[in-house]
Write an enzyme that holds these catalytic residues in place. Structure first.
Site, PDB file in Angstrom:
ATOM      1  N   ARG A 121       0.808  -1.242   0.000  1.00 59.97           N
ATOM      2  CA  ARG A 121       0.000   0.000   0.000  1.00 59.97           C
ATOM      3  C   ARG A 121       0.831   1.278   0.000  1.00 59.97           C
ATOM      4  NH1 ARG A 121      -3.295  -2.852   3.628  1.00 59.97           N
ATOM      5  NH2 ARG A 121      -5.060  -3.754   2.497  1.00 59.97           N
ATOM      6  N   LYS A 142       3.253  11.851 -10.433  1.00 54.78           N
ATOM      7  CA  LYS A 142       2.403  10.995 -11.276  1.00 54.78           C
ATOM      8  C   LYS A 142       3.209   9.760 -11.650  1.00 54.78           C
ATOM      9  CE  LYS A 142      -0.623  13.823 -14.107  1.00 54.78           C
ATOM     10  NZ  LYS A 142      -0.921  13.995 -15.541  1.00 54.78           N
ATOM     11  N   GLU A 184       9.736  18.793 -23.641  1.00 54.43           N
ATOM     12  CA  GLU A 184       9.025  19.161 -22.404  1.00 54.43           C
ATOM     13  C   GLU A 184       9.555  20.503 -21.859  1.00 54.43           C
ATOM     14  OE1 GLU A 184       6.398  17.385 -21.654  1.00 54.43           O
ATOM     15  OE2 GLU A 184       6.805  15.217 -21.764  1.00 54.43           O
ATOM     16  N   LYS A 226       7.051  23.510 -13.634  1.00 59.46           N
ATOM     17  CA  LYS A 226       6.348  22.271 -13.252  1.00 59.46           C
ATOM     18  C   LYS A 226       5.974  22.319 -11.766  1.00 59.46           C
ATOM     19  CE  LYS A 226       5.219  17.773 -13.465  1.00 59.46           C
ATOM     20  NZ  LYS A 226       5.343  16.548 -14.188  1.00 59.46           N
ATOM     21  N   GLU A 236      -4.494  17.091 -10.428  1.00 58.98           N
ATOM     22  CA  GLU A 236      -5.065  17.391 -11.736  1.00 58.98           C
ATOM     23  C   GLU A 236      -6.573  17.563 -11.736  1.00 58.98           C
ATOM     24  OE1 GLU A 236      -2.894  15.612 -14.939  1.00 58.98           O
ATOM     25  OE2 GLU A 236      -4.595  15.833 -16.307  1.00 58.98           O
ATOM     26  N   ARG A 240      -3.207  21.697 -13.393  1.00 60.10           N
ATOM     27  CA  ARG A 240      -2.209  20.681 -13.729  1.00 60.10           C
ATOM     28  C   ARG A 240      -2.455  20.103 -15.121  1.00 60.10           C
ATOM     29  NH1 ARG A 240       0.910  16.145 -10.093  1.00 60.10           N
ATOM     30  NH2 ARG A 240       2.185  15.443 -11.822  1.00 60.10           N
ATOM     31  N   ASN A 244      -0.538  18.950 -19.969  1.00 60.72           N
ATOM     32  CA  ASN A 244      -0.834  18.042 -21.079  1.00 60.72           C
ATOM     33  C   ASN A 244      -0.810  18.743 -22.433  1.00 60.72           C
ATOM     34  OD1 ASN A 244      -1.405  15.509 -19.699  1.00 60.72           O
ATOM     35  ND2 ASN A 244      -3.070  16.652 -18.747  1.00 60.72           N
ATOM     36  N   HIS A 247      -0.099  16.858 -25.590  1.00 63.02           N
ATOM     37  CA  HIS A 247      -0.147  15.427 -25.283  1.00 63.02           C
ATOM     38  C   HIS A 247      -1.401  14.726 -25.815  1.00 63.02           C
ATOM     39  CE1 HIS A 247       3.250  16.466 -22.822  1.00 63.02           C
ATOM     40  NE2 HIS A 247       3.407  15.233 -22.381  1.00 63.02           N
ATOM     41  N   HIS A 251       0.067  11.667 -27.352  1.00 67.51           N
ATOM     42  CA  HIS A 251      -0.175  10.308 -26.850  1.00 67.51           C
ATOM     43  C   HIS A 251      -0.827   9.431 -27.916  1.00 67.51           C
ATOM     44  CE1 HIS A 251      -0.053  11.237 -22.229  1.00 67.51           C
ATOM     45  NE2 HIS A 251       1.142  11.021 -22.734  1.00 67.51           N
ATOM     46  N   HIS A 264       8.811   9.900 -26.763  1.00 63.91           N
ATOM     47  CA  HIS A 264       7.723  10.675 -26.161  1.00 63.91           C
ATOM     48  C   HIS A 264       7.810  12.140 -26.601  1.00 63.91           C
ATOM     49  CE1 HIS A 264       4.709  11.794 -23.221  1.00 63.91           C
ATOM     50  NE2 HIS A 264       5.520  12.709 -22.716  1.00 63.91           N
TER      51      HIS A 264
END
Ligand SMILES: NC(=O)c1ccc[n+]([C@@H]2O[C@H](COP(=O)([O-])OP(=O)(O)OC[C@H]3O[C@@H](n4cnc5c(N)ncnc54)[C@H](O)[C@@H]3O)[C@@H](O)[C@H]2O)c1
Ligand SMILES: [Zn+2]
Length: 363
Positions: A121, A142, A184, A226, A236, A240, A244, A247, A251, A264
Site C-alpha cells: 500500500r 504521477k 518538455e 512544473k 489534476e 495541472r 498536457n 499530449h 499520446h 515521447h
C-alpha cells in the site's frame, strides 16, 4: 548544487540539482526516518550499464542494497514488469520501511514509482533522473504503467521523498533523447513563461548549446514551472491539466505507432504544433503557427508520420484521460505563456487535422 523545494498538498520534498549531486545520496539515505530497512534500485539496461556501479559505490551500507534491471524502452513500462518487480520485492523481503531508488529516465521513474505506490500500500521512493525529459516526469508524483490500449492508463499519485538530479549522468544520453526531453522544456516555456521562451530562442539555437550552465539554468526554470503548477494542483483537478499541452495528439501518435517507435518528446512536439494550429483556428488569432513549427524543426523534430490517418488519431484522442463524455478536450495556446483547457468538437479536430496533414506535405 541547488536545492529546490517541491511543495504539494500531500508532501514537501527537496530536489537537488547539480553536476555531481548524486554524491549526497548516502547522506540523504542516512537521514531518512525511519531508517531504510533495505533499498531496491530499479533501473534499465542502458542506464545500469553506464551508471549503476557508481550509485552502488556511493551507498555505504551495501548489505541493504538490491537492484532490479529491466530492458530499456517505453514498451517496458508495462504491467508485466510492474508485476515482476513486485514479485522480486516480495522474494527479497522488502518491507514497509524499505526505499526504492528509481535510477533512469521517465520510463523507469514512472514504473518504479508505481511499484512504490502500491507495494504494501505504498513505500518511500527517490527519483534519480538520468534523462533531460525526466526534469518533468521526476517531479510531481504521477506514476504509471502503459496499457496496450492507452498510455499511462494504470497509475497513481505518489510523491517521492527526494529527487536527485545529477546532470553528469546526462553526458551519456544519446542525441535523440536530448531532443525528446527538450520538447518538455519547450512545453514548460510555452504554457507558462514567455521570458523563458525568449531565452530559449536566443540562447539555444541547437541542442548542443544545452550544456553546462545553460543546462542548469534551463532545468531550474523548467522545473520551477512544473513545481509551481503541481503546487497549485497536485491531483489534476485544474491547472495541472495544462501540462498536457501537446499530449492529446502526442499520446495518440505514440500509442498508435507502438510504444517506443517514436520518442515521447518527438510525439509531443508534433502534438504541440498541432495544438498551436487548432488554437489559431479556435481563437481566430495569429499565433505564428508556421514560424513556431520552424522553431521545432530547427532542433530536428519530425513531422506527423504519413501512415497515421485522421480517423484513427481521432479515435485515440477520444480515449485520452482528459476526454469527457466522449468529447476531445485539449490544452490550447491563447498566447505564448498562456493556455487553457477547451472542449473541441470532433468536426473541428478533423478539419484542422486535415489542414495539418496538408501543411506537413502529406495530402
Ligand atoms: N510522470 C510524469 O509526470 C511524466 C511526465 C512526462 C513524461 N513522462 C513519461 O516519461 C517517459 C519518457 O521518459 P524518457 O524520455 O526519460 O524515456 P526513457 O526512460 O525510456 O529513456 C529514454 C532512453 O534513454 C536511455 N537512457 C536514459 N538515461 C540515459 C543516460 N543517462 N545515458 C544513456 N542512455 C540513457 C534509456 O535506456 C532509454 O533507452 C514516458 O513514459 C512518459 O509518459 C511522465
Ligand atoms: Zn510528456
Amino acid at each position: 548544487m541547488e536545492r529546490v523545494h517541491i511543495t504539494t498538498k500531500s508532501k514537501r520534498y527537496p530536489l537537488y540539482l547539480g553536476m555531481n549531486c548524486i554524491e549526497q545520496l548516502d547522506d540523504i539515505l542516512r537521514e531518512m526516518q525511519p531508517a531504510p530497512s533495505s533499498i531496491l534500485i530499479i533501473s534499465d539496461e542502458a542506464v545500469a550499464a553506464f551508471h549503476l556501479q557508481h550509485v552502488l559505490q556511493i551507498i555505504s551500507n551495501e548489505r541493504l542494497v538490491h537492484s532490479y534491471v529491466v530492458p530499456s524502452g517505453e514498451k517496458e513500462k508495462s504491467f508485466e514488469n510492474y508485476y515482476a518487480i513486485q514479485t522480486y520485492a516480495l522474494e527479497i523481503g522488502l518491507d514497509r520501511n524499505s526505499v526504492i531508488l528509481a535510477l533512469g529516465g521517465g520510463m523507469v521513474g514512472d514504473l518504479s514509482g508505481f511499484v512504490a505506490a502500491t507495494f504494501m500500500r505504498g513505500i518511500r521512493f527517490i527519483q534519480i533522473p538520468t534523462t533531460l525529459l525526466a526534469h518533468d516526469s521526476a517531479v510531481g508524483g504521477k506514476v504509471a504503467v502503459n496499457h496496450p490500449l492507452g498510455k499511462n492508463m494504470i497509475g497513481a499519485f505518489h510523491q517521492p521523498e527526494a529527487v536527485i538530479y545529477n546532470t553528469a549522468f546526462l553526458d551519456t544520453l544519446p542525441e535523440a533523447e536530448w531532443r525528446s526531453g527538450f520538447a518538455e522544456v519547450m512545453k514548460h516555456a510555452l504554457i507558462r513563461d514567455e521570458a523563458f521562451y525568449t531565452w530559449l530562442r536566443k540562447e539555444i539555437p541547437t541542442l548542443s548549446e544545452l550544456r553546462g550552465d545553460k543546462l542548469l539554468y534551463a532545468l531550474k526554470v523548467a522545473i520551477g514551472v512544473k513545481a509551481a503548477i503541481v503546487a497549485e494542483d497536485e491531483t489534476e483537478t485544474g491547472v495541472r491539466a495544462y501540462l498536457n499541452f501537446g499530449h492529446t495528439l502526442g499520446h495518440a501518435v505514440e500509442s498508435t505507432m507502438g510504444y517506443g517507435v517514436i520518442t515521447h518528446g518527438d510525439a509531443v512536439a508534433i502534438g504541440m504544433r498541432f495544438a498551436i494550429l487548432i488554437s489559431e483556428y479556435i481563437y481566430k488569432k495569429e499565433l505564428h503557427a508556421a514560424e513556431l513549427s520552424q522553431w521545432f524543426f530547427q532542433y530536428g523534430y519530425p513531422r506527423l508520420p504519413a501512415e497515421l490517418d485522421t480517423e484513427r488519431l481521432i479515435k485515440k484522442m477520444k480515449q485520452d484521460k482528459k476526454a469527457y463524455s466522449g468529447s476531445i478536450r485539449m490544452v490550447l495556446l491563447k498566447d505564448i505563456g498562456e493556455v487553457e483547457m477547451v472542449t473541441v468538437p470532433d468536426e473541428t479536430v478533423r478539419l484542422v487535422l486535415e489542414e495539418f496533414r496538408k501543411r506537413e506535405g502529406l495530402s
